[in-house]
Structures are given as structure tokens and as C-alpha cells.
Design a protein around this motif. Structure first.
Motif, mmCIF file in Angstrom:
data_model
loop_
_atom_site.group_PDB
_atom_site.id
_atom_site.type_symbol
_atom_site.label_atom_id
_atom_site.label_comp_id
_atom_site.label_asym_id
_atom_site.label_seq_id
_atom_site.Cartn_x
_atom_site.Cartn_y
_atom_site.Cartn_z
ATOM 1 N N GLY A 1 -21.658 -3.814 -7.015
ATOM 2 C CA GLY A 1 -20.840 -2.764 -6.934
ATOM 3 C C GLY A 1 -19.749 -2.811 -5.852
ATOM 4 N N MET A 2 -20.370 -3.136 -4.736
ATOM 5 C CA MET A 2 -19.020 -3.653 -3.558
ATOM 6 C C MET A 2 -18.008 -4.652 -4.017
ATOM 7 N N ILE A 3 -18.313 -5.587 -4.841
ATOM 8 C CA ILE A 3 -17.424 -6.567 -5.272
ATOM 9 C C ILE A 3 -16.347 -5.911 -6.226
ATOM 10 N N ALA A 4 -16.908 -5.040 -7.098
ATOM 11 C CA ALA A 4 -16.235 -4.306 -8.074
ATOM 12 C C ALA A 4 -15.218 -3.183 -7.223
ATOM 13 N N LYS A 5 -15.571 -2.741 -6.276
ATOM 14 C CA LYS A 5 -14.641 -1.989 -5.296
ATOM 15 C C LYS A 5 -13.611 -2.605 -4.794
ATOM 16 N N ILE A 6 -14.105 -3.758 -4.281
ATOM 17 C CA ILE A 6 -13.189 -4.511 -3.799
ATOM 18 C C ILE A 6 -12.016 -4.882 -4.379
ATOM 19 N N LYS A 7 -12.489 -5.411 -5.808
ATOM 20 C CA LYS A 7 -11.301 -5.841 -6.928
ATOM 21 C C LYS A 7 -10.443 -4.781 -7.020
ATOM 22 N N GLN A 8 -11.065 -3.706 -7.259
ATOM 23 C CA GLN A 8 -10.294 -2.636 -7.717
ATOM 24 C C GLN A 8 -9.342 -2.065 -6.592
ATOM 25 N N MET A 9 -9.790 -2.265 -5.264
ATOM 26 C CA MET A 9 -8.857 -1.868 -4.238
ATOM 27 C C MET A 9 -7.573 -2.961 -4.016
ATOM 28 N N GLN A 10 -7.968 -4.395 -4.239
ATOM 29 C CA GLN A 10 -6.979 -5.376 -4.481
ATOM 30 C C GLN A 10 -6.219 -4.900 -5.382
ATOM 31 N N ALA A 11 -6.301 -4.674 -6.624
ATOM 32 C CA ALA A 11 -5.554 -4.267 -7.734
ATOM 33 C C ALA A 11 -4.779 -3.077 -7.345
ATOM 34 N N GLN A 12 -5.159 -2.100 -6.830
ATOM 35 C CA GLN A 12 -4.417 -1.005 -6.574
ATOM 36 C C GLN A 12 -3.245 -1.459 -5.398
ATOM 37 N N GLN A 13 -3.842 -2.159 -4.467
ATOM 38 C CA GLN A 13 -2.798 -2.545 -3.406
ATOM 39 C C GLN A 13 -1.517 -3.601 -4.134
ATOM 40 N N ALA A 14 -1.955 -4.360 -5.036
ATOM 41 C CA ALA A 14 -1.187 -5.093 -5.663
ATOM 42 C C ALA A 14 -0.014 -4.461 -6.600
ATOM 43 N N ALA A 15 -0.736 -3.193 -7.217
ATOM 44 C CA ALA A 15 0.070 -2.508 -7.972
ATOM 45 C C ALA A 15 1.250 -1.410 -7.081
ATOM 46 N N ALA A 16 0.440 -1.158 -5.998
ATOM 47 C CA ALA A 16 1.291 -0.248 -5.061
ATOM 48 C C ALA A 16 2.595 -1.177 -4.322
ATOM 49 N N ALA A 17 2.274 -2.323 -4.074
ATOM 50 C CA ALA A 17 3.142 -3.448 -3.764
ATOM 51 C C ALA A 17 4.301 -3.553 -4.753
ATOM 52 N N ALA A 18 3.755 -3.692 -5.973
ATOM 53 C CA ALA A 18 4.647 -4.076 -6.994
ATOM 54 C C ALA A 18 5.706 -2.697 -7.025
ATOM 55 N N GLN A 19 5.149 -1.541 -7.002
ATOM 56 C CA GLN A 19 5.856 -0.182 -7.186
ATOM 57 C C GLN A 19 6.724 -0.356 -6.043
ATOM 58 N N GLN A 20 6.343 -0.620 -4.962
ATOM 59 C CA GLN A 20 7.213 -0.407 -3.545
ATOM 60 C C GLN A 20 8.564 -1.215 -3.576
ATOM 61 N N GLN A 21 8.138 -2.521 -4.326
ATOM 62 C CA GLN A 21 9.195 -3.389 -4.274
ATOM 63 C C GLN A 21 10.170 -3.230 -5.421
ATOM 64 N N ALA A 22 9.683 -2.508 -6.498
ATOM 65 C CA ALA A 22 10.521 -2.053 -7.621
ATOM 66 C C ALA A 22 11.274 -0.922 -7.223
ATOM 67 N N ALA A 23 10.818 -0.197 -6.491
ATOM 68 C CA ALA A 23 11.464 1.119 -5.796
ATOM 69 C C ALA A 23 12.578 0.753 -4.787
ATOM 70 N N GLN A 24 12.496 -0.241 -4.161
ATOM 71 C CA GLN A 24 13.562 -0.536 -3.279
ATOM 72 C C GLN A 24 14.800 -0.789 -3.912
ATOM 73 N N VAL A 25 15.698 -0.167 -3.377
ATOM 74 C CA VAL A 25 17.376 -0.069 -3.954
ATOM 75 C C VAL A 25 17.743 -1.471 -3.163
ATOM 76 N N PRO A 26 18.389 -2.375 -4.168
ATOM 77 C CA PRO A 26 18.891 -3.387 -3.444
ATOM 78 C C PRO A 26 20.124 -2.884 -2.903
ATOM 79 N N ALA A 27 20.427 -3.629 -1.581
ATOM 80 C CA ALA A 27 21.194 -3.406 -0.709
ATOM 81 C C ALA A 27 22.879 -3.802 -1.514
ATOM 82 N N LEU A 28 23.585 -2.899 -1.378
ATOM 83 C CA LEU A 28 24.987 -2.802 -1.999
ATOM 84 C C LEU A 28 25.536 -4.092 -1.407
ATOM 85 N N LYS A 29 26.247 -4.887 -2.267
ATOM 86 C CA LYS A 29 27.224 -6.064 -1.608
ATOM 87 C C LYS A 29 28.626 -5.232 -1.576
#
Length: 157
Positions: A123-151
């Protein structure tokens, strides 16, 4: 010298004694055979349990005295299943194998403890994997949400 024929009562008593001796011998032999069957079965179940336990020990040794949670989960489940099979056999064949109640109770308690630990660890392993997946999804969202700097344009206007 005259030989006397055994009386019918004496013959019946001799036959009854022979039958009774045969029944006792058959009981002893079947009891011995039952114990032999039980010993063979219990040895096989014990070997399965020892194999699962050895895998956990190797896991612990490979990780500096601590279990690797991800690889330990299936190993703990295998140990719990092996112990469960042994306890089930002991309960079903307690009388046949002449197993004391205390041995069956101790094995049942050990099985409950191992199963409980496996459930908690997995059960602990399942929670750890779920938290890792959530962190990866949050990191991907944050990266996608960042507006690229205007050149800004360079060179002559």
C-alpha cells in the motif's frame, strides 16, 4: 500322544486376537504412512516458504540492510502466499498429521503478521508511485504553462 483339537471358543478367540493384531498393525502402518505423507508435504511447503524468505533476505542484503520497497512488495506477497498455503494445509490436516494446536496457532499468527506487513508495504508503494505520478504530471503542467520568453528582434529595423 493325543492332540486335542482346539475348541470353537478357543479358535474364535485366536481368530479375534489375530484380527485385532492385524487392525493394530494396519493402524500403526497407516499412521506411519500418514506421518510420512505429512512430512513430505510439509517439507515441500517449508521449502517454498524458505525460498521466498531467502529472496527477501537477499533484497535486504543488496540494499545495505534495508528492503527496497518496490522489489520487496512482490517478494512479501510471495512469502505471505507460501505461509498461507502452509497454514491452510496444517488446518486441513491437523488431525491426520497429529499437529499440536499450538503449532497451528503459531503458524496462523505468523501468517497474519506477514500478510499484514505485505499489505501495508505494498500500500505504501502504491502511494509512493501515485505521488511520483502526480509530481511528474504537475511538473509537465508547469513546464507547459510557462510562456516562452519573447525574442526581441535583432538587427536593423
Amino acid at each position: 500322544m493325543i492332540l486335542r483339537q482346539p475348541s470353537s471358543h478357543r479358535t474364535a478367540a485366536l481368530l479375534a486376537g489375530a484380527v485385532q493384531a492385524g487392525v493394530i498393525a494396519a493402524t500403526l502402518l497407516s499412521s506411519t504412512a500418514a506421518r510420512a505423507d505429512c512430512n513430505v508435504d510439509m517439507a515441500a511447503l517449508s521449502a517454498k516458504r524458505a525460498s521466498a524468505s531467502a529472496l527477501l533476505d537477499a533484497n535486504k542484503k543488496a540494499h545495505g540492510g534495508k528492503l527496497d520497497p518496490i522489489s520487496a512488495c512482490p517478494q512479501l506477497r510471495a512469502l505471505a502466499a507460501a505461509q498461507g498455503a502452509m497454514v491452510s494445509y496444517m488446518k486441513q490436516n491437523k488431525d491426520w498429521c497429529s499437529l499440536p494446536d499450538q503449532v497451528v496457532a503459531q503458524s496462523s499468527a505468523a501468517q497474519a503478521q506477514i500478510s499484514g506487513f505485505a499489505v501495508k508495504a505494498c500500500g505504501m508503494i502504491a502511494k509512493i508511485k501515485q505521488m511520483q505520478a502526480q509530481q511528474a504530471a504537475a511538473a509537465a503542467q508547469q513546464q507547459a504553462a510557462q510562456v516562452p520568453a519573447l525574442k526581441l528582434p535583432t538587427g536593423p529595423l
